[in-house]
Design a protein around this motif. Sequence first.
Motif, short mmCIF file in Angstrom:
data_model
loop_
_atom_site.label_atom_id
_atom_site.label_comp_id
_atom_site.label_asym_id
_atom_site.label_seq_id
_atom_site.Cartn_x
_atom_site.Cartn_y
_atom_site.Cartn_z
N LEU A 62 0.87 -1.22 0.14
CA LEU A 62 0.03 -0.08 -0.04
C LEU A 62 1.03 1.30 -0.02
CD1 LEU A 62 -2.73 -0.74 2.60
CD2 LEU A 62 -2.68 -1.13 0.02
N ASP A 63 1.36 1.61 -1.35
CA ASP A 63 2.27 2.69 -1.31
C ASP A 63 1.54 4.24 -1.57
OD1 ASP A 63 4.18 1.17 -1.35
OD2 ASP A 63 4.68 1.16 -3.44
N GLY A 64 1.96 5.06 -0.75
CA GLY A 64 1.23 6.43 -0.72
C GLY A 64 1.85 7.03 -2.05
N PHE A 66 2.61 10.30 -2.66
CA PHE A 66 3.58 11.05 -2.72
C PHE A 66 4.97 10.58 -2.45
CE2 PHE A 66 6.52 13.68 -0.05
CZ PHE A 66 6.66 14.80 -0.89
N TRP A 67 5.15 9.62 -1.53
CA TRP A 67 6.15 9.07 -1.44
C TRP A 67 6.91 8.06 -2.29
CZ3 TRP A 67 9.08 11.29 2.14
CH2 TRP A 67 8.50 11.87 3.11
N HIS A 68 5.84 7.46 -3.18
CA HIS A 68 6.14 6.57 -4.08
C HIS A 68 6.17 7.03 -5.81
CE1 HIS A 68 7.10 3.50 -1.20
NE2 HIS A 68 5.96 3.98 -0.62
N GLY A 69 5.67 8.34 -5.82
CA GLY A 69 5.72 8.86 -7.15
C GLY A 69 4.73 8.37 -7.91
N CYS A 70 3.58 8.43 -7.50
CA CYS A 70 2.40 7.83 -8.45
C CYS A 70 2.42 8.65 -9.67
CB CYS A 70 1.28 7.71 -7.52
SG CYS A 70 -0.32 7.45 -8.52
N LYS A 71 2.15 7.92 -10.78
CA LYS A 71 2.10 8.78 -12.09
C LYS A 71 0.82 9.38 -12.45
CE LYS A 71 6.21 6.86 -14.09
NZ LYS A 71 7.46 7.43 -13.66
N LYS A 72 -0.21 8.53 -11.84
CA LYS A 72 -1.46 9.10 -12.02
C LYS A 72 -1.89 10.42 -11.25
CE LYS A 72 -3.44 4.53 -12.95
NZ LYS A 72 -4.11 3.41 -12.34
N CYS A 73 -1.49 10.44 -9.99
CA CYS A 73 -1.69 11.68 -9.20
C CYS A 73 -0.45 12.05 -8.92
CB CYS A 73 -2.76 11.34 -7.95
SG CYS A 73 -2.50 9.67 -7.54
N ASP A 96 11.40 0.66 -5.11
CA ASP A 96 10.10 -0.35 -5.21
C ASP A 96 10.36 -1.06 -6.57
OD1 ASP A 96 9.11 1.03 -3.36
OD2 ASP A 96 7.89 2.38 -4.49
N ALA A 97 10.82 -0.67 -7.61
CA ALA A 97 11.04 -1.41 -8.98
C ALA A 97 11.96 -2.57 -8.61
CB ALA A 97 11.37 -0.67 -10.09
N GLU A 98 13.07 -2.33 -8.05
CA GLU A 98 13.97 -3.50 -7.74
C GLU A 98 13.25 -4.64 -6.89
OE1 GLU A 98 17.54 -5.81 -7.91
OE2 GLU A 98 16.72 -4.26 -9.17
N ILE A 99 12.62 -4.14 -5.78
CA ILE A 99 11.82 -4.99 -4.74
C ILE A 99 10.75 -5.92 -5.45
CG2 ILE A 99 10.15 -4.99 -2.93
CD1 ILE A 99 11.89 -2.76 -1.81
#
Length: 110
Positions: A62-64, A66-73, A96-99
Amino acid sequence: MVDNLTKAQRSYVMSKIRSRWTSPERKIHNLLKGRKIRHRMHPKIFGSPDFILKNTKMAVFLDGCFWHGCKKCSGKQPKNNHEFWKNKILANMKRDAEIKRLLRKEGWKV
């Protein structure tokens, strides 16, 4: 922008912010529990997902936005120390991508 709290007040406020059992986590937990879907919260596996569903070998994060750079918002970016926040969020996105890549390699659905 100048901080309007003293160092002790800021420390107290920040100490109350938790990374586990947040409101979205509680809602998802109650939804899964209500539907009798067996899950585990905050398991000690690589990447520290918020939930795992062992039967389907699924890891849920469950990524926020702001902190995870959501492209949509893309949201509101900080005006102060812009370079720092840009680099911080980009580093989070790379991690995140590596994990996700490593978990998929181990057979998990992410």
